[in-house]
Enzyme design. Sequence first.
Site, PDB file in Angstrom:
ATOM      1  CG  ASP A   1     -15.482 -25.874 -32.566  1.00 29.73           C
ATOM      2  OD1 ASP A   1     -15.645 -24.625 -32.684  1.00 29.73           O
ATOM      3  OD2 ASP A   1     -16.266 -26.577 -31.718  1.00 29.73           O
TER       4      ASP A   1
ATOM      5  CG  ASP B   1     -19.096 -24.764 -32.781  1.00 27.03           C
ATOM      6  OD1 ASP B   1     -18.217 -23.592 -32.786  1.00 27.03           O
ATOM      7  OD2 ASP B   1     -19.414 -25.085 -31.364  1.00 27.03           O
TER       8      ASP B   1
ATOM      9  CG  ASP C   1     -15.775 -21.479 -34.059  1.00 26.19           C
ATOM     10  OD1 ASP C   1     -16.421 -22.395 -34.808  1.00 26.19           O
ATOM     11  OD2 ASP C   1     -16.153 -21.840 -32.859  1.00 26.19           O
TER      12      ASP C   1
ATOM     13  CB  SER D   1     -13.704 -23.838 -29.606  1.00 33.07           C
ATOM     14  OG  SER D   1     -14.650 -22.994 -30.341  1.00 33.07           O
TER      15      SER D   1
END
Length: 449
Positions: free
Chosen positions: A241, A243, A239, A95
């Site tokens: 990743d 999501d 961010d 992440s």
Amino acid sequence: MSQIVKAYDVRGVVPDQLDETDTEALGAAFAEFAGAPTVVVGHDMRPSSPDLAAAFARGAASRGVDVVQIGLASTDLLYFASGALDMPGAMFTASHNPAKYNGIKMCKAGAAPIGQESGLVEIRQAAQAILDGTPLPPAEKTGTVTERAMLDDYAAYLNNLVDLSKIRPLKVVVDAANGMGGYTVPTVFKGLPLEVVDLYFELDGTFPNHEANPLDPKNLVDLQRAVVEHGADLGLAFDGDADRCFVVDERGEPVSPSTITALVAVRELAKHPGATIIHNLITSAAVPEIVREHGGVPARTRVGHSFIKQEMASTGAVFGGEHSAHYYFQDFWKADTGMLAAMHVLAALGEQELPLSELAADYTRYASSGEINSEVADQAGRSEAVREEFGSRPGVTVDELDGLTVTGEGWWFNVRPSNTEPLLRLNIEAADADAVAALRDEVLAVIRA
């Protein structure tokens, strides 16, 4: 394994804590736990991700399970693949963590969560046994590993959920932070009446421009400046990743995730009258108020995606939002997708003529502190000191759904211990900034005494 398997996912420094041997063992353990004939695996742009994902796939295949590799993906693209293909899935990402980290987010078929209370402990124990030299019984066969592209299907699915084709033309600045938003945004937004100004779309897991963590205000500075310089209607920050999505208005001012939660909730309630909307306990009090005003049923839950998803399943909720800019949709397999939330904001803005600052004002009612972290050696002791100081005051209520939430007339605050660090996290909301500041100083004095 006990160091890197966290409450919701796997996370560690590569290769010191997490390497290909570890992920191959985790792949085998995951395949055994999932009990499915096929699993799907995706990965982000970190330098270590392709090799770790390949090792995980080998481990799963060694248990006779076929593996569908979708390659580069945002986490919500992996959730889409898990839902659309009805397969358990694993996403390699850390992440917003720095480049030296990597990790795995795992889910059951249909993007159902796997957390500490829903399988992660069993997977950890099985992987540890493999690493300790206790192999699993031989599999009858070795599974296959094949590749499949899912990006176009993902983009088409999102565009079927939110129709942006008839909105007024909008200029939007998107900061991908060299993360997976740079991969997904061009395909999702292709052909829409949007002029996209892109910041840091080059995939680079070393994050050369700034951290891929828009929760930290310093990582929004470039986006805020670009929105004003380009005269854009809004800005979006993803961010690492992709999501999570943060929003800034046309003035470059951040729009609270609680405000976005309320805005999207109203749109979902228009489609599903009387439905349940999930909010975690440190989301603004405005969210349940607005949900009730629009005929919905608010449901309060603990912080964390596994708790939100469980509550969505048990209540049949159509939408859920968190202060951290995770947004969950029933029509996205109850999984979180910042991209879909961003599309709702674009639709809400483009369907009328007001600027985003005025549109957002309808969903903003109180002042908040944001999350304030304090390093403390005795989390339980400091929390108890807060309870003793504030809990006995007239008109004050205390609950322990998640940490300690103290509520008074026109204000509330929550103190929660971190799962992974010696920190207490403080969130405050009150009528105005002065009231927040006064309460902040009072509570921190006790926490940091």
